[in-house]
Design a protein around this motif. Sequence first.
Motif, PDB file in Angstrom:
ATOM      1  N   ALA A  39       0.672  -1.349  -0.042  1.00  0.00           N
ATOM      2  CA  ALA A  39      -0.076   0.165  -0.098  1.00  0.00           C
ATOM      3  C   ALA A  39       0.917   1.146   0.180  1.00  0.00           C
ATOM      4  CB  ALA A  39      -0.899   0.033   1.328  1.00  0.00           C
ATOM      5  N   SER A  40       0.334   2.530  -0.031  1.00  0.00           N
ATOM      6  CA  SER A  40       0.966   3.563  -0.346  1.00  0.00           C
ATOM      7  C   SER A  40       2.013   3.972   1.148  1.00  0.00           C
ATOM      8  CB  SER A  40       0.165   4.754  -0.407  1.00  0.00           C
ATOM      9  OG  SER A  40      -0.693   5.030   0.540  1.00  0.00           O
ATOM     10  N   ASP A  41       1.568   3.417   2.225  1.00  0.00           N
ATOM     11  CA  ASP A  41       2.310   3.567   3.445  1.00  0.00           C
ATOM     12  C   ASP A  41       3.513   2.613   3.647  1.00  0.00           C
ATOM     13  OD1 ASP A  41       0.970   1.218   3.936  1.00  0.00           O
ATOM     14  OD2 ASP A  41       0.262   1.756   5.915  1.00  0.00           O
TER      15      ASP A  41
ATOM     16  N   VAL B  63      -4.999  -0.621  -2.785  1.00  0.00           N
ATOM     17  CA  VAL B  63      -5.526   0.662  -3.493  1.00  0.00           C
ATOM     18  C   VAL B  63      -6.971   0.588  -3.576  1.00  0.00           C
ATOM     19  CG1 VAL B  63      -3.300   1.299  -4.743  1.00  0.00           C
ATOM     20  CG2 VAL B  63      -5.150  -0.174  -5.801  1.00  0.00           C
TER      21      VAL B  63
ATOM     22  N   THR C   8      -3.204   6.912  -7.001  1.00  0.00           N
ATOM     23  CA  THR C   8      -2.162   8.123  -7.295  1.00  0.00           C
ATOM     24  C   THR C   8      -1.120   7.973  -6.162  1.00  0.00           C
ATOM     25  OG1 THR C   8      -3.950   9.163  -8.310  1.00  0.00           O
ATOM     26  CG2 THR C   8      -1.955  10.368  -7.607  1.00  0.00           C
ATOM     27  N   ASP C   9      -1.697   7.849  -4.916  1.00  0.00           N
ATOM     28  CA  ASP C   9      -0.419   8.006  -3.992  1.00  0.00           C
ATOM     29  C   ASP C   9       0.520   6.569  -3.943  1.00  0.00           C
ATOM     30  OD1 ASP C   9      -1.742  10.147  -2.764  1.00  0.00           O
ATOM     31  OD2 ASP C   9      -2.649   9.291  -1.039  1.00  0.00           O
ATOM     32  N   PHE C  10      -0.169   5.608  -4.202  1.00  0.00           N
ATOM     33  CA  PHE C  10       0.503   4.361  -4.304  1.00  0.00           C
ATOM     34  C   PHE C  10       1.677   4.485  -5.581  1.00  0.00           C
ATOM     35  CE2 PHE C  10       1.653   0.148  -6.007  1.00  0.00           C
ATOM     36  CZ  PHE C  10       2.024  -0.332  -4.669  1.00  0.00           C
TER      37      PHE C  10
ATOM     38  N   VAL D  12       4.836   0.640   0.484  1.00  0.00           N
ATOM     39  CA  VAL D  12       5.707   0.501  -1.015  1.00  0.00           C
ATOM     40  C   VAL D  12       6.975   1.528  -1.062  1.00  0.00           C
ATOM     41  CG1 VAL D  12       4.558   2.367  -2.265  1.00  0.00           C
ATOM     42  CG2 VAL D  12       5.113   0.098  -3.391  1.00  0.00           C
TER      43      VAL D  12
ATOM     44  N   ASN E 274       2.880   7.252  -6.992  1.00  0.00           N
ATOM     45  CA  ASN E 274       3.757   8.539  -6.464  1.00  0.00           C
ATOM     46  C   ASN E 274       4.717   7.844  -5.496  1.00  0.00           C
ATOM     47  OD1 ASN E 274       2.263  10.245  -8.165  1.00  0.00           O
ATOM     48  ND2 ASN E 274       1.146  11.340  -6.622  1.00  0.00           N
ATOM     49  N   GLU E 275       4.564   6.975  -4.607  1.00  0.00           N
ATOM     50  CA  GLU E 275       5.351   6.710  -3.798  1.00  0.00           C
ATOM     51  C   GLU E 275       6.389   5.666  -4.357  1.00  0.00           C
ATOM     52  OE1 GLU E 275       5.867   7.048   0.057  1.00  0.00           O
ATOM     53  OE2 GLU E 275       5.457   8.636  -0.844  1.00  0.00           O
TER      54      GLU E 275
ATOM     55  N   ARG F 125       8.766   8.034  -6.195  1.00  0.00           N
ATOM     56  CA  ARG F 125       9.519   8.753  -5.488  1.00  0.00           C
ATOM     57  C   ARG F 125      10.835   7.964  -5.012  1.00  0.00           C
ATOM     58  NH1 ARG F 125       9.680  10.005   0.378  1.00  0.00           N
ATOM     59  NH2 ARG F 125       8.251   8.447   0.916  1.00  0.00           N
TER      60      ARG F 125
ATOM     61  N   LYS G 285      -6.033   6.557  -3.587  1.00  0.00           N
ATOM     62  CA  LYS G 285      -4.853   5.394  -3.238  1.00  0.00           C
ATOM     63  C   LYS G 285      -4.223   4.938  -4.250  1.00  0.00           C
ATOM     64  CE  LYS G 285      -7.690   3.807   0.665  1.00  0.00           C
ATOM     65  NZ  LYS G 285      -8.509   2.518   1.249  1.00  0.00           N
TER      66      LYS G 285
END
Length: 209
Positions: free
Chosen positions: A161-163, A183, A196-198, A165, A200-201, A204, A194
């Motif tokens: 998940a985004s938190d 997501v 998009t955040d995933f 990955v 983006n991470e 990053r 979710k």
Amino acid sequence: MRTRVKICGVTRKQDAVAAASAGADAIGFVFYEPSPRYVTAEVARELVSALPPFVSATGLFVNPDAEFVRQILSEVPLDLLQFHGDESPEFCNSFGMRWIKAVRVRQSQDIENAFRDYAKASGLLVDAWDPDKYGGTGQAFNWSLIPETRPMPLILAGGLASDNVFRAVAEVRPWAVDVSGGVESSKGIKDDVKITDFINEVHRVDETD
């Protein structure tokens, strides 16, 4: 190297479009009826038609009959097959298409054996072990079990998940990551934010290298 992203278990056109727009490299469609993310050939064909160029349509199967796979391929323009059950290497390789094999990991040897046995695969997907489920568990596993030497691209799945990955990609350095439940707002229903955040991470990590 840019880490690729697959959004799996898509059941709605708006989710397929949202995932592609957010930068997903591949979209997964589940042809396994017990799954809450199962789609029919008719639905999958409509979803694939909504994808822009260069986004791969992947069909996920779990211990299917060969005739069922051929039927889906005759109706849905898939780019890649994903086998998530106990399929033999010969079975996976019998459809004249590129394919990836999923392995449920309990120990490092599971991955080593899969690299050897499924040598003709385009990639190996590593997922959490569950005695009752072929993927979609929402559970992570011990990433330290993944060997650094990999004879083919490795795809990381399981509880992403985004938190988490960012850490997963930074530690494992997979070719790609595969996410479904991480997501979603509910099973089979994706959440645009979710997704998009995933993605983006994941990007990053690539940007900080």
